[in-house]
Design a protein around this motif. Structure first.
Motif, PDB file in Angstrom:
ATOM      1  N   SER A  80       0.831  -1.211   0.000  1.00 55.28           N
ATOM      2  CA  SER A  80       0.000   0.000   0.000  1.00 55.28           C
ATOM      3  C   SER A  80       0.859   1.252   0.000  1.00 55.28           C
ATOM      4  N   LYS A 118     -10.852   5.667  -7.369  1.00 57.43           N
ATOM      5  CA  LYS A 118     -11.285   4.493  -6.595  1.00 57.43           C
ATOM      6  C   LYS A 118     -10.095   3.677  -6.133  1.00 57.43           C
ATOM      7  N   GLU A 143      -5.297   1.359   6.007  1.00 58.91           N
ATOM      8  CA  GLU A 143      -6.028   1.499   7.268  1.00 58.91           C
ATOM      9  C   GLU A 143      -6.309   0.136   7.892  1.00 58.91           C
ATOM     10  N   ILE A 144      -6.694  -0.835   7.043  1.00 58.14           N
ATOM     11  CA  ILE A 144      -6.959  -2.191   7.556  1.00 58.14           C
ATOM     12  C   ILE A 144      -5.688  -2.809   8.126  1.00 58.14           C
ATOM     13  N   VAL A 184      -8.552   5.337  -3.188  1.00 56.20           N
ATOM     14  CA  VAL A 184      -9.347   5.081  -1.968  1.00 56.20           C
ATOM     15  C   VAL A 184      -9.125   3.663  -1.471  1.00 56.20           C
ATOM     16  N   LEU A 185      -9.076   2.681  -2.418  1.00 55.93           N
ATOM     17  CA  LEU A 185      -8.845   1.293  -2.034  1.00 55.93           C
ATOM     18  C   LEU A 185      -7.494   1.117  -1.349  1.00 55.93           C
ATOM     19  N   GLU A 227      -5.834   3.434   0.315  1.00 56.01           N
ATOM     20  CA  GLU A 227      -5.941   4.040   1.644  1.00 56.01           C
ATOM     21  C   GLU A 227      -6.675   3.114   2.610  1.00 56.01           C
ATOM     22  N   ASP A 228      -7.755   2.488   2.127  1.00 54.21           N
ATOM     23  CA  ASP A 228      -8.488   1.528   2.985  1.00 54.21           C
ATOM     24  C   ASP A 228      -7.614   0.336   3.357  1.00 54.21           C
ATOM     25  N   LEU A 229      -6.818  -0.127   2.387  1.00 51.72           N
ATOM     26  CA  LEU A 229      -5.939  -1.261   2.665  1.00 51.72           C
ATOM     27  C   LEU A 229      -4.899  -0.909   3.723  1.00 51.72           C
ATOM     28  N   LEU A 267     -10.296   0.677  16.153  1.00 50.96           N
ATOM     29  CA  LEU A 267     -11.456   0.701  15.282  1.00 50.96           C
ATOM     30  C   LEU A 267     -12.647   1.254  16.046  1.00 50.96           C
TER      31      LEU A 267
END
Length: 379
Positions: A268, A309, A319-320, A312-313, A315-317, A330
């Motif tokens: 990421s 998109k 964050e996860i 964003v994906l 960034e989400d990865l 969380l």
């Protein structure tokens, strides 16, 4: 029920089983001892009485015809030399009845004994219980000789001896009492080794329970000390081996998870730089999209949307991965499920009609809010 479980736990069951074994052993030993001792007491008294009475009858030579008074005195004399206990001697000769007691006829003598005595030159005996009392009854035919040196023949006179076996009953009851009184202290003494045995069995079980509880709490390095070479030692050794394998497996899983999280974080992070450049380029291209041909402008806008998109994906990865590494906490938040579904379908260009199974679901393409889906029912 915790109380019932504690009352009938493994210790209680072991003690009860030990005491039952001790009780069965004591009762079996007492029963065998009682049977052998009872048989020995009765046989000894029986043999002594039969031999003594036979000897007295063989020495008795009646004069015929019989005189009832003289016969009674003979019976008194025979009864006086009774062994091992006093007898009551009865005589039967045809219709003549006499005895050394108060009654000329005994109610203890059986017809079977009378028939057996008449047919056996050596006599017969029988143990009889009447009115709760035991008696030894002996029948002997009186033999006489026709001529000197000739064979003995029955004279027709039969003597019976009735001996109460009161002393033997007392001895037998004393044996029963001794066996009963000896069994109770034996059970009390057996309680001590029962407690010791249950303690030796339960100590490894308690250690195993504590170790299992400790492992359940996350302490996978818990081990049980191994003592001896019995089955409980094998159980402790097996538990330690299983715990060691489990600890290695969990450690390998932890390392694999850490590597996976590190890989996701690295990927990421490495994707952020090119994506940042791509986003900058797409922003510039979007500004000039109006000067391009329609098809080219549509493609440029699609590339710009998909690049956003993807950013964003990524960034989400990241964050996860931070959540998995517990570097971030969380915080749950309410989400409009209908809007989430609509956004997903819109991203895949499935708005309009979606076919699922045997049902056809119509998804409205309406963002005005008038026909907007309500929030999902938590049930």
């Amino acid at each position: 029920m915790p109380g019932a479980t504690a009352a009938f736990g493994l210790r209680t069951r072991l003690v009860i089983a030990f005491l039952l074994v001790a009780a069965v052993s004591a009762v079996t030993t007492a029963a065998l001892t009682y049977r052998e001792a009872r048989s020995a007491v009765l046989v000894r008294a029986q043999d002594t009485a039969v031999a003594s009475f036979r000897e007295e009858v063989e020495q008795f030579v009646p004069s015929l015809p019989l005189d009832p008074d003289s016969l009674r005195w003979y019976l008194y004399d025979i009864a006086a030399r009774a062994k091992p206990h006093p007898w009551i001697v009865f005589a039967e000769y045809g219709s003549l009845r006499a005895s050394s007691g108060d009654r000329p006829v005994s109610g203890v003598l059986t017809q079977e004994l009378r028939r057996t005595t008449l047919t056996s030159p050596h006599g017969s005996f029988e143990r009889v219980v009447k009115d709760g009392s035991a008696y030894l009854t002996i029948g002997m035919p009186v033999m006489t000789r026709v001529v000197a040196g000739g064979d003995a023949v029955p004279s027709g006179l039969v003597l019976f001896a009735v001996m109460p076996m009161t002393n033997e009953e007392v001895d037998i009851n004393a044996l029963v009492t001794a066996a009963r009184d000896g069994a109770l202290p034996g059970l009390a003494v057996a309680l001590v080794p029962a407690l010791l045995a249950s303690r030796s069995v339960l100590r490894p079980v308690r250690e195993l329970r504590r170790a299992a509880r400790s492992m359940g709490g996350g302490q996978l390095d818990t081990r049980i000390p191994v003592h001896g070479r019995d089955e409980m030692a094998d159980l402790a050794r097996t538990f330690n081996e299983s715990a060691a394998r489990l600890e290695r497996s969990v450690e390998e899983l932890r390392e694999a998870g850490a590597r996976a999280r590190r890989f996701a974080s690295d990927v990421s992070h490495e994707l952020r730089t090119p994506l940042a450049g791509m986003l900058a380029v797409t922003d510039v291209v979007d500004e000039d999209a109006g000067t391009l041909a329609p098809d080219t402008a549509r493609a440029v806008r699609l590339i710009s949307a998909e690049t956003g998109k993807l950013a964003v994906l990524v960034e989400d990865l990241m964050e996860i991965s931070r959540f998995d590494a517990r570097a971030a906490e969380l915080n749950a938040d309410e989400v409009d499920a209908a809007e989430a579904v609509r956004s997903t379908l819109s991203g895949r260009q499935w708005l309009g009609r979606v076919r699922g199974g045997n049902r056809t679901v119509v998804v409205p393409d309406d963002r005005s809010g008038k026909n907007r889906w309500p929030a999902a029912d938590p049930r």
